[in-house]
Design a protein around this motif. Structure first.
Motif, PDB file in Angstrom:
ATOM      1  N   VAL A 258      -4.399 -27.753 -19.219  1.00 31.43           N
ATOM      2  CA  VAL A 258      -4.791 -26.573 -19.416  1.00 31.43           C
ATOM      3  C   VAL A 258      -6.097 -26.252 -20.305  1.00 31.43           C
ATOM      4  O   VAL A 258      -5.875 -26.854 -21.483  1.00 31.43           O
ATOM      5  N   TRP A 259      -7.178 -25.905 -19.781  1.00 30.99           N
ATOM      6  CA  TRP A 259      -8.182 -25.861 -20.587  1.00 30.99           C
ATOM      7  C   TRP A 259      -8.595 -24.358 -20.703  1.00 30.99           C
ATOM      8  O   TRP A 259      -8.507 -23.394 -20.262  1.00 30.99           O
ATOM      9  N   GLY A 260      -8.858 -24.200 -21.989  1.00 34.69           N
ATOM     10  CA  GLY A 260      -9.299 -22.865 -22.802  1.00 34.69           C
ATOM     11  C   GLY A 260     -10.566 -23.071 -23.517  1.00 34.69           C
ATOM     12  O   GLY A 260     -11.222 -24.208 -23.586  1.00 34.69           O
ATOM     13  N   GLU A 261     -10.826 -21.912 -24.458  1.00 31.47           N
ATOM     14  CA  GLU A 261     -12.106 -22.096 -25.143  1.00 31.47           C
ATOM     15  C   GLU A 261     -12.115 -23.347 -26.186  1.00 31.47           C
ATOM     16  O   GLU A 261     -13.208 -24.088 -26.458  1.00 31.47           O
ATOM     17  N   PRO A 262     -10.811 -23.473 -26.892  1.00 25.77           N
ATOM     18  CA  PRO A 262     -10.854 -24.577 -27.664  1.00 25.77           C
ATOM     19  C   PRO A 262     -10.812 -25.888 -27.276  1.00 25.77           C
ATOM     20  O   PRO A 262     -11.216 -26.961 -27.836  1.00 25.77           O
ATOM     21  N   GLY A 263     -10.674 -25.884 -25.970  1.00 24.89           N
ATOM     22  CA  GLY A 263     -10.471 -27.206 -25.393  1.00 24.89           C
ATOM     23  C   GLY A 263      -9.342 -27.374 -24.350  1.00 24.89           C
ATOM     24  O   GLY A 263      -8.883 -26.502 -23.898  1.00 24.89           O
ATOM     25  N   ALA A 264      -8.988 -28.752 -24.110  1.00 20.91           N
ATOM     26  CA  ALA A 264      -7.931 -28.765 -23.184  1.00 20.91           C
ATOM     27  C   ALA A 264      -6.452 -29.261 -23.888  1.00 20.91           C
ATOM     28  O   ALA A 264      -6.435 -29.649 -24.985  1.00 20.91           O
ATOM     29  N   LYS A 265      -5.682 -28.780 -23.312  1.00 14.09           N
ATOM     30  CA  LYS A 265      -4.178 -29.226 -23.665  1.00 14.09           C
ATOM     31  C   LYS A 265      -3.431 -29.888 -22.683  1.00 14.09           C
ATOM     32  O   LYS A 265      -3.306 -29.734 -21.509  1.00 14.09           O
ATOM     33  N   ALA A 266      -2.772 -30.957 -23.024  1.00  8.39           N
ATOM     34  CA  ALA A 266      -2.099 -31.814 -21.891  1.00  8.39           C
ATOM     35  C   ALA A 266      -0.867 -32.154 -22.509  1.00  8.39           C
ATOM     36  O   ALA A 266      -0.390 -31.983 -23.655  1.00  8.39           O
ATOM     37  N   ALA A 267       0.016 -32.632 -21.575  1.00  6.96           N
ATOM     38  CA  ALA A 267       1.263 -33.098 -21.949  1.00  6.96           C
ATOM     39  C   ALA A 267       1.578 -34.287 -22.965  1.00  6.96           C
ATOM     40  O   ALA A 267       0.304 -35.079 -22.838  1.00  6.96           O
ATOM     41  N   PRO A 268       2.295 -34.200 -23.667  1.00  4.57           N
ATOM     42  CA  PRO A 268       2.373 -35.199 -24.534  1.00  4.57           C
ATOM     43  C   PRO A 268       2.840 -36.600 -24.010  1.00  4.57           C
ATOM     44  O   PRO A 268       3.254 -36.636 -22.897  1.00  4.57           O
ATOM     45  N   ARG A 269       2.678 -37.659 -24.467  1.00 12.51           N
ATOM     46  CA  ARG A 269       2.968 -39.027 -24.157  1.00 12.51           C
ATOM     47  C   ARG A 269       4.757 -39.098 -24.157  1.00 12.51           C
ATOM     48  O   ARG A 269       5.355 -38.195 -24.488  1.00 12.51           O
ATOM     49  N   HIS A 270       4.954 -40.186 -23.481  1.00 11.59           N
ATOM     50  CA  HIS A 270       6.712 -40.331 -23.169  1.00 11.59           C
ATOM     51  C   HIS A 270       7.151 -40.376 -24.640  1.00 11.59           C
ATOM     52  O   HIS A 270       6.356 -41.109 -25.499  1.00 11.59           O
ATOM     53  N   PRO A 271       8.285 -39.935 -24.941  1.00  9.69           N
ATOM     54  CA  PRO A 271       9.037 -40.158 -26.323  1.00  9.69           C
ATOM     55  C   PRO A 271       9.521 -41.277 -26.480  1.00  9.69           C
ATOM     56  O   PRO A 271       9.589 -41.539 -27.830  1.00  9.69           O
ATOM     57  N   GLY A 272       9.611 -42.334 -25.609  1.00  8.68           N
ATOM     58  CA  GLY A 272      10.328 -43.579 -25.801  1.00  8.68           C
ATOM     59  C   GLY A 272      10.485 -44.509 -24.834  1.00  8.68           C
ATOM     60  O   GLY A 272      10.056 -44.039 -23.479  1.00  8.68           O
ATOM     61  N   PHE A 273      10.896 -45.527 -24.770  1.00 10.16           N
ATOM     62  CA  PHE A 273      10.783 -46.678 -23.522  1.00 10.16           C
ATOM     63  C   PHE A 273      11.643 -46.384 -22.316  1.00 10.16           C
ATOM     64  O   PHE A 273      11.386 -46.608 -21.341  1.00 10.16           O
ATOM     65  N   MET A 274      12.679 -45.606 -22.814  1.00 14.10           N
ATOM     66  CA  MET A 274      13.679 -45.308 -21.748  1.00 14.10           C
ATOM     67  C   MET A 274      12.935 -44.439 -20.580  1.00 14.10           C
ATOM     68  O   MET A 274      13.259 -44.484 -19.355  1.00 14.10           O
ATOM     69  N   SER A 275      12.164 -43.363 -20.965  1.00 14.44           N
ATOM     70  CA  SER A 275      11.449 -42.693 -19.927  1.00 14.44           C
ATOM     71  C   SER A 275      10.214 -43.273 -19.651  1.00 14.44           C
ATOM     72  O   SER A 275       9.756 -43.184 -18.523  1.00 14.44           O
TER      73      SER A 275
END
Length: 332
Positions: A258-275
């Motif tokens: 998601v892009w806006g004036e401050p730049g891009a927002k993206a989903a975080p990395r996976h929280p751990g090995f299981m996912s």
């Protein structure tokens, strides 16, 4: 369907238990585990709580998943093979190289197959990287960089039975490097520190390390490890060759930006090995079904376990001495 049993329903055992129960080619009949709620866990996946002796004596059980604590893997795998069961063993096969080597003849004689689950080889992203390297798309491989960073340290009580950072954590990277590299490694150098949790140091372990591997032609592999990434589960491989570079990068839980004036927002990395490695774990179980059906030989077994454990012990020795370790010396 192939009738199987599983030993252990802890952190990794719970992953394998669900995947085995959901695989349409497998009939998960028994769970062996001493925990008070083991019968309830077994019932939740359509299995029955049983003793190890009962499982080994059941001629209808074709395969055994070993997902107990690491210090019990070798004895349980040997018992399963001696009973004629194909064995799926969570890594590592053992925590001591000399002990593992003394069992070599027994593994060679075993008529049933042994699959030791090094899950990185079953990750579709890393497998695609391996295929491109094998196809020569970047020319002759010259060096690798492997990043394996945990989002947070495990509890300190896990450390004494885990084998420590190199045998529990970096062992994945040692197997990955051996899988991707064209020749065996001859020398190991490592530095390590405890920067994340003083309780890990008190337990006699480290939580941050850099390892350098070198083969006879001088090809180099750098492995970066930490128990605290600060940004989620960070898993990356970069391969550099005579004609280019190939990279299997990390990724977020989705690919939306998601892009806006401050730049891009993206989903975080996976929280751990299981996912992050959920698909790899499912692929491991499918591979075990292929092994049981006689459609495949185990992708990794005793030899891969010895190779990875030798590198782990050499790295620990290098940290202790502050000097490089030649693998011939490590084997002495």
């Amino acid at each position: 369907m192939h009738r199987i049993a599983q030993i252990g329903a802890g952190r990794m055992g719970s992953v394998h238990l669900r995947n085995a129960a959901r695989n349409p080619r497998l009939d998960l009949a028994y769970l062996v585990d001493p925990r008070p709620d083991a019968a309830e866990i077994a019932a939740s996946v359509g299995a029955r709580l049983a003793s190890l002796d009962e499982v080994l004596a059941d001629a209808g059980v074709e395969g055994l998943i070993v997902a107990a604590s690491a210090d019990a893997h070798l004895a349980l795998a040997r018992a399963g093979l001696a009973a004629g069961k194909a064995v799926f063993c969570e890594k590592p096969l053992d925590l001591d190289l000399a002990t593992l080597k003394r069992a070599e003849a027994e593994f060679i004689r075993a008529k049933a197959p042994l699959f030791v689950a090094f899950n990185r080889r079953f990750d579709p992203h890393f497998r695609a990287l391996a295929e491109r390297l094998q196809a020569g798309e970047i020319g002759e491989l010259e060096s690798l960089q492997i990043v394996n960073h945990d989002p947070a340290a495990p509890p300190a009580h896990f450390i004494p039975t885990s084998g420590g950072l190199f045998k529990d954590f970096t062992i994945h990277d040692f197997d990955t490097a051996s899988w991707l590299a064209p020749e065996p490694f001859v020398e190991v150098f490592a530095w390590a520190s405890c920067l994340v949790d003083p309780a890990i140091a008190a337990a006699g372990d480290v939580d941050t390390a850099r390892v350098l591997l070198r083969d006879a032609k001088g090809r180099l592999v750098v492995i970066s490890n930490t128990r605290r990434s600060g940004c989620g589960y960070d898993q990356r491989i970069e391969a550099f060759g005579s004609a280019g570079m190939a990279r299997a990068g990390d990724f977020g839980r989705d690919s939306v930006e998601v892009w806006g004036e401050p730049g891009a927002k993206a989903a975080p990395r996976h929280p751990g090995f299981m996912s992050r490695y959920a698909e790899a774990y499912r692929n491991e179980m499918e591979h075990f079904a292929d092994v049981l059906a006689g459609a495949a030989q185990p992708a990794t077994g005793y030899a891969a376990s010895v190779q990875a454990l030798a590198l782990a012990e050499a790295a620990a020795r290098s940290v202790a001495t502050g000097a490089p370790v030649r693998l011939a010396e490590a084997r002495a």
